[in-house]
Design a protein around this motif. Structure first.
Motif: not given
Ligand SMILES: Cc1cc2nc3c(=O)[nH]c(=O)nc-3n(C[C@H](O)[C@H](O)[C@H](O)COP(=O)(O)O)c2cc1C
Length: 350
Positions: A84, A350, A341, A62, A344-345, A5, A48
């Motif tokens: 994503g 991830l 991303r 997500n 979300q991480e 990322t 994703r």
């Protein structure tokens, strides 16, 4: 942030330098070029699936979505899953196609990491968006483009405020077959008088009509109706608006749209302060966050948090404030897909 990322972010930053200089730095032309490019992207990517959630009966792969206004006519609708995103809100469209305000009408406040825009709902019209989505194989609930799609509807500029309800109803009828949810935009600062529809009486009538029509169109499974609010709504006005929403059959609230305040613009961008329009991005971060906190304290309805989410930490704070889902616009312009991303991480590595 994971190494990949971080690399994505660095790559985007490199690209951004050229992108922001393209067309003499004309932000709208860059945007148009980007949409034309993405319109050609092949469909087929699945969203994703990290941290899925069901809200208003919709299963989101997500929690990070694309905010309204970036892909108004849905031309690049099939591209957003690839970045994503867990959903995308298309629009705002109006019943009548309209050109929007005279150009220039969007300005990058680079030092402040903000944008001032007075686009004024430039769009090809609700029927054209319906046709675009039909041609892409979209039908409500089929997630043909890999993610759920919301569609934001607004009032045509030439329609009198007194006739606004009919205008929104026509768009709802045209678009309900393609939308996983419909967002009622009563909070753009760029259509004269639009924000007055947030006042308790007007809003009660509008939301009553729209949720009634949604139920009439599909009694078993009415399309969920969300309402999007302005961050400039405060005090008694806000309390009355939320009371109306709580008494209505809307499925959730989207908070917030851009602000009329110029607070947070750094000195290097002060020359833009007098440009008419709504301000988004970093200058909006604290205001949108506190708005969502106040909202979450006064409603049980799910909230989509949007406004000034510029880093994964901003996203985490918006969830902590009570948002179930997030949307990005300005942060995506400045940080690219690494922001989608990165948020979300932080929730689930991830
Ligand atoms: C150029 C531009 C156009 C926008 N157009 C719309 C729109 O058509 N409908 C809408 O509901 N919000 C629109 N917005 C507002 C965004 O969806 C979002 O609510 C706002 O910018 C705050 O989020 P951000 O700080 O992440 O940008 C627009 C924002 C920008 C910068």
């Amino acid at each position: 942030m994971s190494l990949s990322t971080w690399a994505l972010r660095a790559g985007y930053r490199g690209l951004r330098a050229g992108m922001f200089r393209y067309a003499g730095g004309d932000a709208e032309r860059v945007h148009e070029a980007m949409i034309s490019l993405l319109a050609k992207a092949p469909a087929g990517a699945r969203g994703r699936v990290a941290d899925p959630i069901t809200v208003a009966g919709i299963r989101f792969p997500n929690r990070v979505g694309l905010a309204a206004g970036l892909d108004k006519d849905g031309l690049a609708a099939q591209a957003w899953a690839r970045f994503g995103f867990g959903f995308a809100e298309l629009g705002t469209v109006t019943v009548l196609a309209q050109p929007g305000n005279p150009k220039p009408r969007v300005f990058r406040a680079m030092s402040s990491e903000g944008i001032i825009n007075r686009m004024g709902f430039n769009n090809r019209g609700a029927a054209e968006l319906a046709e675009t989505l039909r041609a892409k194989g979209v039908a409500r609930g089929n997630q043909a483009l890999g993610i759920p799609l919301g569609i934001s509807i607004g009032k045509s500029k030439v329609t009198e405020l007194e006739a606004a309800t009919q205008d929104y109803l026509t768009s709802l009828r045209l678009l309900a077959p393609y939308a996983d949810y419909v967002a009622v935009n009563v909070s753009s600062p760029n259509t004269p008088g639009l924000r007055s529809l947030q006042a308790a009486g007007e809003l009660a009538e509008l939301l009553g009509a729209l949720t009634g029509e949604a139920a009439a169109l599909s009694a078993r499974r009415p399309v969920p109706v969300f309402v999007k609010l302005a961050p400039d709504l405060e005090g008694t006005d806000l309390r009355e608006t939320v009371a109306v929403i709580n008494d209505s059959r809307v499925a959730g609230v989207i908070a917030t749209n851009t602000t009329l305040s110029r607070h947070g613009l750094l000195p290097a961008d002060r020359h833009l302060a007098d440009e008419a329009g709504g301000l988004s991005g970093r200058p909006l971060t604290a205001r949108a966050l506190s708005f969502v906190e106040r909202l979450a304290a006064t409603t049980q309805l799910p909230v989509m948090g949007v406004g000034g989410i510029m880093s994964p930490a901003d996203g985490a704070r918006m969830f902590d404030a009570g948002a179930s889902l997030l949307q990005l616009y300005t942060g995506f312009i400045y940080e690219g897909p690494a922001l989608v991303r990165g948020i979300q991480e932080l929730r689930r590595p991830l």
